[in-house]
Write an enzyme that holds these catalytic residues in place. Structure first.
Site, PDB file in Angstrom:
ATOM      1  N   ASN A   1       0.861  -1.184   0.000  1.00  0.00           N
ATOM      2  CA  ASN A   1       0.000   0.000   0.000  1.00  0.00           C
ATOM      3  C   ASN A   1       0.896   1.234   0.000  1.00  0.00           C
ATOM      4  O   ASN A   1       1.937   1.241   0.657  1.00  0.00           O
ATOM      5  CB  ASN A   1      -0.858   0.000   1.274  1.00  0.00           C
ATOM      6  CG  ASN A   1      -1.752   1.210   1.378  1.00  0.00           C
ATOM      7  OD1 ASN A   1      -2.415   1.607   0.412  1.00  0.00           O
ATOM      8  ND2 ASN A   1      -1.786   1.829   2.558  1.00  0.00           N
TER       9      ASN A   1
ATOM     10  N   HIS B   1       0.973   5.057   1.269  1.00  0.00           N
ATOM     11  CA  HIS B   1       0.245   5.879   2.239  1.00  0.00           C
ATOM     12  C   HIS B   1       0.946   7.230   2.356  1.00  0.00           C
ATOM     13  O   HIS B   1       2.179   7.288   2.469  1.00  0.00           O
ATOM     14  CB  HIS B   1       0.229   5.169   3.605  1.00  0.00           C
ATOM     15  CG  HIS B   1      -0.497   5.958   4.647  1.00  0.00           C
ATOM     16  ND1 HIS B   1      -1.872   6.006   4.731  1.00  0.00           N
ATOM     17  CD2 HIS B   1      -0.025   6.759   5.638  1.00  0.00           C
ATOM     18  CE1 HIS B   1      -2.218   6.801   5.733  1.00  0.00           C
ATOM     19  NE2 HIS B   1      -1.127   7.263   6.300  1.00  0.00           N
TER      20      HIS B   1
ATOM     21  N   SER C   1       4.941   6.594   2.461  1.00  0.00           N
ATOM     22  CA  SER C   1       5.505   5.279   2.787  1.00  0.00           C
ATOM     23  C   SER C   1       4.878   4.228   1.891  1.00  0.00           C
ATOM     24  O   SER C   1       3.683   4.315   1.568  1.00  0.00           O
ATOM     25  CB  SER C   1       5.168   4.884   4.242  1.00  0.00           C
ATOM     26  OG  SER C   1       5.570   5.870   5.168  1.00  0.00           O
TER      27      SER C   1
ATOM     28  N   ASP D   1      -2.887   0.676   7.972  1.00  0.00           N
ATOM     29  CA  ASP D   1      -1.620   1.377   7.730  1.00  0.00           C
ATOM     30  C   ASP D   1      -0.518   0.918   8.694  1.00  0.00           C
ATOM     31  O   ASP D   1       0.389   1.694   9.035  1.00  0.00           O
ATOM     32  CB  ASP D   1      -1.812   2.907   7.838  1.00  0.00           C
ATOM     33  CG  ASP D   1      -2.867   3.408   6.853  1.00  0.00           C
ATOM     34  OD1 ASP D   1      -2.967   2.853   5.744  1.00  0.00           O
ATOM     35  OD2 ASP D   1      -3.596   4.361   7.207  1.00  0.00           O
TER      36      ASP D   1
HETATM   37  C1  GAR Z   1      -2.351   8.989  -2.804  1.00  0.00           C
HETATM   38  O1  GAR Z   1      -1.909  10.180  -2.240  1.00  0.00           O
HETATM   39  C2  GAR Z   1      -2.158   7.835  -1.841  1.00  0.00           C
HETATM   40  O2  GAR Z   1      -0.997   7.952  -1.078  1.00  0.00           O
HETATM   41  C3  GAR Z   1      -3.382   7.975  -0.984  1.00  0.00           C
HETATM   42  O3  GAR Z   1      -4.414   8.276  -1.879  1.00  0.00           O
HETATM   43  C4  GAR Z   1      -3.871   9.017  -2.964  1.00  0.00           C
HETATM   44  C5  GAR Z   1      -4.307   8.365  -4.249  1.00  0.00           C
HETATM   45  O4  GAR Z   1      -3.918   9.151  -5.338  1.00  0.00           O
HETATM   46  N1  GAR Z   1      -3.644   6.779  -0.245  1.00  0.00           N
HETATM   47  C6  GAR Z   1      -4.196   6.760   0.964  1.00  0.00           C
HETATM   48  O5  GAR Z   1      -4.533   7.774   1.554  1.00  0.00           O
HETATM   49  C7  GAR Z   1      -4.391   5.376   1.550  1.00  0.00           C
HETATM   50  N2  GAR Z   1      -4.567   5.466   2.972  1.00  0.00           N
HETATM   51  P1  GAR Z   1      -4.069   8.611  -6.808  1.00  0.00           P
HETATM   52  O6  GAR Z   1      -5.484   8.034  -6.948  1.00  0.00           O
HETATM   53  O7  GAR Z   1      -3.879   9.835  -7.664  1.00  0.00           O
HETATM   54  O8  GAR Z   1      -3.004   7.580  -7.041  1.00  0.00           O
END
Ligand code: GAR
Length: 234
Positions: free
Chosen positions: A117, A119, A146, A155
């Site tokens: 994942n 995060h 991360s 997480d």
């Molecule tokens: C990213 O910033 C990722 O790190 C976050 O969602 C966004 C997705 O962006 N993930 C989380 O918050 C998971 N807990 P994207 O759809 O443009 O790849």
């Protein structure tokens, strides 16, 4: 190095799970197209039928599937159907790239060591949602992203690698989030490159890099390469 290590490896088969806009998926696809990442995206899966990531995947000629939780009697059955569909693409690795649902324990166990994942925080700091605001509220000097193995704890799985960015005076959550996202993409690509080269594994609950357990997350350098963190005793 054994002779088996020197065999050419097949491209890493990746399944992507995402709920939103899909910029991390695009970073993966760009890296594959540029010849930086020896991988293929075997399928893209979402829990939101209107997630922009699905359209982005289809435009790139990929198979993209949405399974909608409310069409299943409960979370366990939804997750089982989702991971049955994912398994059909025979992935080496499942990449959660903005997948905004907790995955239930049986599916996490099924994918142990094969699911990561990304995060947007320097875990273990700032789990859950609104991580950029959490970082601003805490007044930290550095924030980041991360990539970790997925375990049943939100997480909470072993962290593989991190990218750090400074928090600047006057930042709001939007500005900080954009600065982190810019480093998320090379971070994810660097970790996937390391998987594709067979350099990363989960052994006895610990991350190994080149066969050695790491004592701290790998760090993404300005050259976008991963380097082991300096040893605390050094
Ligand atoms: C990213 O910033 C990722 O790190 C976050 O969602 C966004 C997705 O962006 N993930 C989380 O918050 C998971 N807990 P994207 O759809 O443009 O790849």
């Amino acid at each position: 190095m054994t002779p088996a290590d020197r065999q050419p490896r097949p491209p890493l088969r990746i399944a992507v799970l995402a709920s939103g806009r899909g910029s991390n998926l695009l970073a993966i696809l760009d890296a594959i197209a540029a010849g930086i990442l020896d991988a293929t995206v075997a399928g893209v899966f979402s829990d939101k039928s209107r997630a922009p990531v699905l359209e982005r995947a289809r435009s790139a000629g990929l198979d993209a599937h949405a399974l909608v939780p409310r069409e299943f009697p409960n979370r366990l059955e939804f997750d089982a159907a989702m991971f049955d569909a994912i398994e059909q693409t025979a992935p080496d690795l499942v990449v959660c790239a903005g997948y905004m649902r907790l995955i239930s324990e049986p599916q996490v166990t099924r994918m142990a060591g094969r699911m990561v994942n990304i995060h947007p925080s320097l875990l273990p700091a700032f789990k859950g949602l609104h991580t950029h605001q959490q970082a601003l509220d805490a007044g930290v000097a550095h924030h980041g992203a991360s990539v970790h193995f997925v375990t049943p704890e939100l997480d909470g799985g072993p962290v593989i690698a991190q990218a750090r960015v400074p928090v600047m005076p006057g930042d709001d959550a939007e500005v900080l989030s954009a600065r982190v996202l810019e480093r998320e993409h090379p971070l994810l690509v660097a970790v996937l490159r390391a998987f594709a080269a067979g350099r990363i594994a989960l052994e006895d609950g610990r991350v190994t890099f080149d066969g050695m357990a790491i004592h701290a997350p790998l760090q993404l350098g300005l050259d976008n390469a991963l380097t082991p963190a300096p040893h605390p005793a050094a």
